[in-house]
Structure formats: C-alpha cells, structure tokens
Design a protein around this motif. Structure first.
Motif, PDB file in Angstrom:
ATOM      1  N   UNK A  99       8.995   6.919   9.695  1.00 42.06           N
ATOM      2  CA  UNK A  99       8.469   8.193   9.072  1.00 42.06           C
ATOM      3  C   UNK A  99       7.894   9.380  10.209  1.00 42.06           C
TER       4      UNK A  99
ATOM      5  N   UNK B  46      -6.224   0.584  -1.628  1.00 37.20           N
ATOM      6  CA  UNK B  46      -5.773   1.293  -0.232  1.00 37.20           C
ATOM      7  C   UNK B  46      -6.403   0.586   0.961  1.00 37.20           C
TER       8      UNK B  46
ATOM      9  N   UNK C  80      -3.750   8.339  -8.546  1.00 39.51           N
ATOM     10  CA  UNK C  80      -4.365   8.964  -7.506  1.00 39.51           C
ATOM     11  C   UNK C  80      -5.749   9.038  -7.508  1.00 39.51           C
TER      12      UNK C  80
ATOM     13  N   UNK D 299      -2.654  15.030   0.501  1.00 39.34           N
ATOM     14  CA  UNK D 299      -2.663  14.647   1.888  1.00 39.34           C
ATOM     15  C   UNK D 299      -3.850  13.759   1.996  1.00 39.34           C
TER      16      UNK D 299
ATOM     17  N   UNK E 227      -3.974   9.901   3.562  1.00 41.32           N
ATOM     18  CA  UNK E 227      -4.984   9.619   4.451  1.00 41.32           C
ATOM     19  C   UNK E 227      -5.685   8.569   4.189  1.00 41.32           C
ATOM     20  N   UNK E 228      -6.263   8.354   3.029  1.00 43.95           N
ATOM     21  CA  UNK E 228      -7.163   7.175   2.598  1.00 43.95           C
ATOM     22  C   UNK E 228      -6.346   5.768   2.941  1.00 43.95           C
ATOM     23  N   UNK E 229      -5.262   5.706   2.446  1.00 45.14           N
ATOM     24  CA  UNK E 229      -4.071   4.760   2.872  1.00 45.14           C
ATOM     25  C   UNK E 229      -3.848   4.394   4.450  1.00 45.14           C
TER      26      UNK E 229
ATOM     27  N   UNK F 249       4.604   9.891   5.351  1.00 43.79           N
ATOM     28  CA  UNK F 249       4.986   9.530   3.980  1.00 43.79           C
ATOM     29  C   UNK F 249       5.040  10.278   2.895  1.00 43.79           C
ATOM     30  N   UNK F 250       4.188  11.687   3.274  1.00 43.56           N
ATOM     31  CA  UNK F 250       4.235  12.814   2.412  1.00 43.56           C
ATOM     32  C   UNK F 250       5.560  13.363   2.369  1.00 43.56           C
TER      33      UNK F 250
ATOM     34  N   UNK G  95       1.893   6.611  -1.077  1.00 44.79           N
ATOM     35  CA  UNK G  95       0.545   6.049  -0.604  1.00 44.79           C
ATOM     36  C   UNK G  95       0.586   4.585  -0.215  1.00 44.79           C
TER      37      UNK G  95
ATOM     38  N   UNK H 276       3.641   3.530   1.077  1.00 41.60           N
ATOM     39  CA  UNK H 276       4.233   3.670   2.672  1.00 41.60           C
ATOM     40  C   UNK H 276       3.294   4.280   3.519  1.00 41.60           C
TER      41      UNK H 276
ATOM     42  N   UNK I 120       1.160   1.645   5.779  1.00 39.83           N
ATOM     43  CA  UNK I 120       2.243   1.178   6.831  1.00 39.83           C
ATOM     44  C   UNK I 120       2.601  -0.448   6.616  1.00 39.83           C
TER      45      UNK I 120
END
Lengths: 341, 267
Positions: free
Chosen positions: A9, A216, B92, B99, B103-105, B124-125, B153, B155, B158
């Motif tokens: 990515x 998450x 969500x 964004x 970032x949370x994920x 990811x975005x 999210x 992705x 990771x």
C-alpha cells in the motif's frame, strides 16, 4: 512478518497529515489570549464578579472532565461528586493538617482522587448504561456516608479550610481566582493533549462506536479506565478549588448530586463529545445563573426545561449548531490530509 | 501433523437461542490462500466470519491461530494479532473523518505510530479510491463509499488474515474488476483472505478454494469451478437443475446486476 499489506500500500509519499489547521491555530491562541486577559481581571473589576468567576472556573473543570467521561467514553456518571468531595477534604488535610504548599496540595488532591478512582472503576465497570449512572451515584453516597463518620475531619458539620486565612479578604479572593484560572488552563490543556494523543484517537473512536473501535484493535476497557481516572482527578481539582474559594468544606454541599446535574446540563447544552462544547455550555450556564440567581427554584426549573429542549431537539448542542456545516476545530486534535506542495 | 495451518476451526458451533447457525464446523486455512465462501442467505456465512473475527463468541469448539487456541480472545485482541474484518454492514466512526477512521485501524490494530500509521492509512485510503473524501466525516459518505471505507479499514489494520463479508455487492460492472485486482494485489503480498461473496464471478477470479455453506455446514468444498459445477451447489445455492449443462457459468456471469439492489436492503 515478511510480506505485508504495508509494503503493497505504501507508495511514494505525495501527501502528508497535518494536525494544526487555521481554525485551531486561531482557536488555541485565542484561548491563551483570553486566559492572559483573565489573569489581570482582579485589578480591573469589582471583587464580587471576580469571586463569582471562580465558580465559572470550577464549572469549566468539571464540565470538561465529565465530557471526557460521558461524551467520549460513553460513561454517563452522576457520581463525580464523590471525587469533588474527596478532593475538597484532601485539600483540607494536605494543606491545613500537613501544612503542604497550596499548589502541591491541589496537585496531590488530584492524585488522591485519581488513585481512588482505580478500584472504583473495577466496581462500576461491571455496570452499563443507566445502571452505571445509578451505580456511580451510589458510590458517591457511600463515600459521603463514610466521610461524615470521621469527627477528625468535621463529621457531618464539615470543616474549615484555613491555609489562606492569613491573607486579607481581597488578596484571598484574588489569589483563589488566580489559582482557579491556572488550574482551569492546565485542565483544559490536559484534555486537549489527551484527545490529541494516541489514547485520544482511541477515545474518539470509542465515542463514535464502541464495538467498531474494539474490532479495530482499540483496547476499549483500558481506554475507558484511563478516562475514568482522568475525570476523577479533574473533579478532585474542582473539589480542592471549592475548599480554597469557600474556605469551608461541608459534606452535604461537596457531595451534592447537584454538581452532576450541572455538569450534564452544561455539556448537553454546549455540545457533548467535543472539546469546544463544554466551554460554551459553561458560559451559558454561568450567565443564566447570574441572571436568574434571585429567582430560587424557578431558576432550576428553567435550567431543566432548557436541558430537556436541547436533549430532544438540539442533540449536538450549541457547538453542534455552529459546526454543522463542516468540522470546525478550535483545538488541534484532528488529522488533516493535505497535498504536498 | 507436519505443519499446522495458519487458521483452523475445530467443531466450531454457534447457537442463537434455539437456532443452531453453525455446527461442528471444521475448517483449515493455509497461509496465502484466498478462500471463497458462498451459500444461500441464512447459511451461517456471516456468523462464521464474526466468530473467527471475534465479534461473536463461539458456543462450542475451538479456533486455532498458528496452532494456538484463540477461542476466548476478544475481537480487539484478534485485530491486534492480524485478523481484520470488513463487515457486511459498515460501521464507520461517523463523526471522524475518513482518514481518521483508517488511522484508528493502523494505529491500534497494526500497532503503527507516527508516519508509519499515516502511511498505512493513506495507502489503504488510496487503494479503495477514497482519498477525495479524506477530510470528510464518515457520516457524509454514501453507502457504497462506507463499504469501501470498511474494506480500507481492514486493510489499514495490516492484517495477516483478511476477512471480507460481501464487499462487491452494489459495485458496477467496471468496479468489480478493480476490486478483484485489489484483493489479488493484497493476496500477492502474503495476506490470507477469507471472502464471503454473492457476486460469484468476482470470487472465482481470485479464490484458490471455494466452500459452499448451507445450514451451518459445508455442502461442497474444493477447486472453485468444481464446486460451482457440483450438483448439490447447483440445486441448493444457484437454484439450477443439478444436471443442466454449463448453465452455472452463465448464471454466475449475470449474477452481479441482480445483487446490485442488495446493499439498500441492508441499510
């Protein structure tokens, strides 16, 4: 991990993430300018106004920290008066009985409340929603009943705070005011830094959707415990300030559930789950209080009606109305995607 | 056993009240696989993913990750240990921007910090084409973009194992190949994928193995085309005459336009 999505990515960086925006630069510097202007207020206006401003500072601290707890953490506590009371009594014990410096005593009162909040969190975290609210209230009542058992700290009658009684009345009020202002700036800054931090990102996710936050990777309970302790410490500072400004700690007053009612009103009217909302809510509340102070119970009825109207029709509060057209941030807590120049 | 699979379920079962949604479910997923899962509505597909992802607990049985029992771990723990889920119904963080959602994920599930977390989130975005909405609150996104955000999210976490629940429904004919490319790309980077999908031709384009579920059990399993052509699958899932010739393929080709309406019914 040898190969990962990360490698696929991540390409050439053409963008970056900014934390400060134009509005947050203006907002944060205005906040500091207002604080600096407020610092010279005791030399400019009469002391009764200065004295009532201390109340405003106490309310800002309570509303900001309760908003962390309820607005972000989803924990609607009506028992923060437990920490207000413990903070007030700690102040008396630390400054009067142990002779500590006032500033050190306030800081330590906050620490005492934060530490006491840890075991309490394990108790009340077993409850959710309305049960949590009632549970926190019960804890506050238990703390009050325990405290009045000790004649050494005044029992049911309360105890005087005398560490500042050598000062003349004017200097005492002015000093209390400056202490209150300083504490408020510190607490607001702490809230902003908390929300801006990694824990704050988790907390904001918890605010929006606790389940999704958990899937998450957010450790929801740990984050909630952190903010529960933080809010306890904040209420402790407010309690210490009450001792300083009123020079007396009365159990029925510091442990009153009315504090929680005021916090809820302020945050609901200002805008729940935002940093700006509670500050606006406090201003509204404080002006209403000055305007309607002579009307007694009518004033509380009016507050109740306004609160209900906001809950039913203005869910985002006043700040929600202001920032409806798009996100406005007065503090640099968000993440903004920008193209590289 | 010489080598344990990456993910394994043993006698996995899940009951909702009296309803046995999953029963005695044994599954072995090897590292690097793209496992496709099809089956009629109510077959237990989404429940299976939720139980593996940890948002729904198992009633019976065990889940092993790298031969280690993770049955009792939380969804949060699994996210932090490489299992990311893109749910069928997107959830969500509505008041946070696109964004910030990502970032949370990347910050918590992938345990990245600073620039690394930002790079993961931005990557990811871009991979789902949402960079134009980076600073918009998620509440302003249309359903289809919310689904894209949900995939992004997962992705941004990771992951080692990516669980996808009906991510192609509602996409246009031209968008499906892009999605297939993305998943192929992700798979090529070493990520193991388990993908539930009604848009069967998207699935067969990348799946290395296909499972057809019905009533919480495996009806057929194996090489994708063989599964689609098996008589049981033809009658139970595709609703075709079990012995008809090559109808399955044309049915599968036509399927996407049919399921385009689906997202609205979920919303």
């Amino acid at each position: 991990m040898s190969a990962s999505v990360a490698q696929v990515l991540v390409e050439q960086r053409t963008h970056f993430v900014r934390r400060w925006t134009r509005t947050s630069i203006i907002g944060s510097s205005s906040f500091l300018v207002v604080a600096a202007l407020l610092a010279v207020l005791p030399f400019m206006v009469n002391l009764s106004l200065v004295y009532s401003m201390i109340d405003l500072f106490i309310l800002v601290i309570l509303a900001m920290t309760w908003n962390m707890l309820a607005g972000y953490g989803g924990m609607v506590s009506v028992g923060q008066q437990a920490y207000i009371g413990i903070g007030a009594y700690s102040m008396v014990v630390l400054a009067d009985s142990l002779g500590l410096n006032i500033f050190a005593a306030i800081a330590l009162s906050a620490v005492v409340c934060g530490v006491i909040a840890i075991p309490i969190s394990f108790l009340v975290f077993r409850l959710v929603g309305g049960y949590f609210a009632v549970g926190t209230w019960v804890v506050a009542e238990v703390v009050r009943l325990l405290v009045v058992q000790f004649p050494q700290i005044g029992g049911g009658a309360g105890i005087s705070f005398s560490a500042m009684s050598d000062l003349s009345r004017d200097w005492r009020i002015a000093t209390s005011y400056w202490i209150g202002l300083g504490a408020t700036v510190i607490v607001v800054a702490a809230c902003v830094l908390l929300i801006r931090s990694r824990a704050g990102l988790a907390l904001t996710a918890v605010r929006d959707d606790m389940t999704a936050a958990s899937t998450s990777g957010v450790m929801v309970t740990a984050v909630k415990r952190l903010v529960f302790v933080f809010a306890g410490a904040g209420a402790g500072i407010a309690g210490a300030l009450i001792a300083v400004s009123t020079m007396r700690v009365q159990p029925d007053s510091v442990f009153s559930v009315q504090w929680s009612a005021f916090m809820i009103f302020i945050v609901v009217v200002g805008g729940v789950g935002t940093l700006e909302g509670p500050i606006i809510g406090v201003l509204v509340f404080w002006f209403l209080k000055q305007l309607l102070a002579d009307y007694g119970p009518l004033y509380l009825i009016l507050l109740g009606v306004i609160g209900i109207v906001f809950v039913l029709f203005v869910r985002g509060g006043i700040w929600g109305l202001i920032s409806r057209k798009g996100r406005i941030e007065l503090f640099p807590v968000g993440y903004n995607f920008s193209k590289k120049l | 056993m010489s080598s344990a699979p990456l993910l394994e379920t043993q006698n996995l079962g899940r009951k909702f009240g009296q309803l046995q949604v999953l029963s005695d479910f044994d599954l072995r997923v090897e590292a690097g696989e793209v496992l496709g899962i099809i089956g009629p509505n109510g077959a237990g597909k989404s429940t299976l993913l939720s139980v593996i992802g940890g948002s729904v607990g198992a009633s019976t049985g065990r889940i092993l990750l790298d031969n280690e029992d993770i049955t009792r771990t939380s969804a949060s723990w699994r996210a932090r240990h490489g299992i990311a889920t893109s749910y069928q119904i997107p959830r969500p963080f509505l008041e946070m921007t696109v964004l910030e959602n990502l970032l949370v994920a990347s910050t918590f599930a992938a345990n990245a910090r600073g620039k690394k977390a930002e790079d993961l989130a931005i990557g990811a975005m871009k991979s789902v084409g949402l960079e134009g909405y980076a600073n918009n609150p998620a509440s302003s996104l249309r359903l289809l973009d919310r689904k894209r955000l949900e995939v992004a999210r997962a992705l941004a976490a990771n992951p080692r194992i990516l669980l996808l629940d009906e991510i192609a429904g509602g996409l246009t004919e031209s968008e499906v190949p892009e999605l297939v490319d993305l998943i192929r790309h992700v798979s090529a980077s070493g990520v193991t994928v388990i993908w539930i999908e009604h848009v069967v031709h998207a699935l067969t384009a990348v799946a290395t193995r296909l499972i057809c579920l019905t009533y919480g059990r495996i009806l057929a399993e194996g090489e994708p085309q063989a599964v689609l052509n098996s008589p049981e699958v033809r009658s139970v899932y595709l609703g075709l005459d079990p012995d008809g010739e090559n109808e399955a393929e044309s049915f599968v080709k036509n399927r996407p336009s049919e399921v385009q309406k689906e997202p609205n019914t979920h919303a």
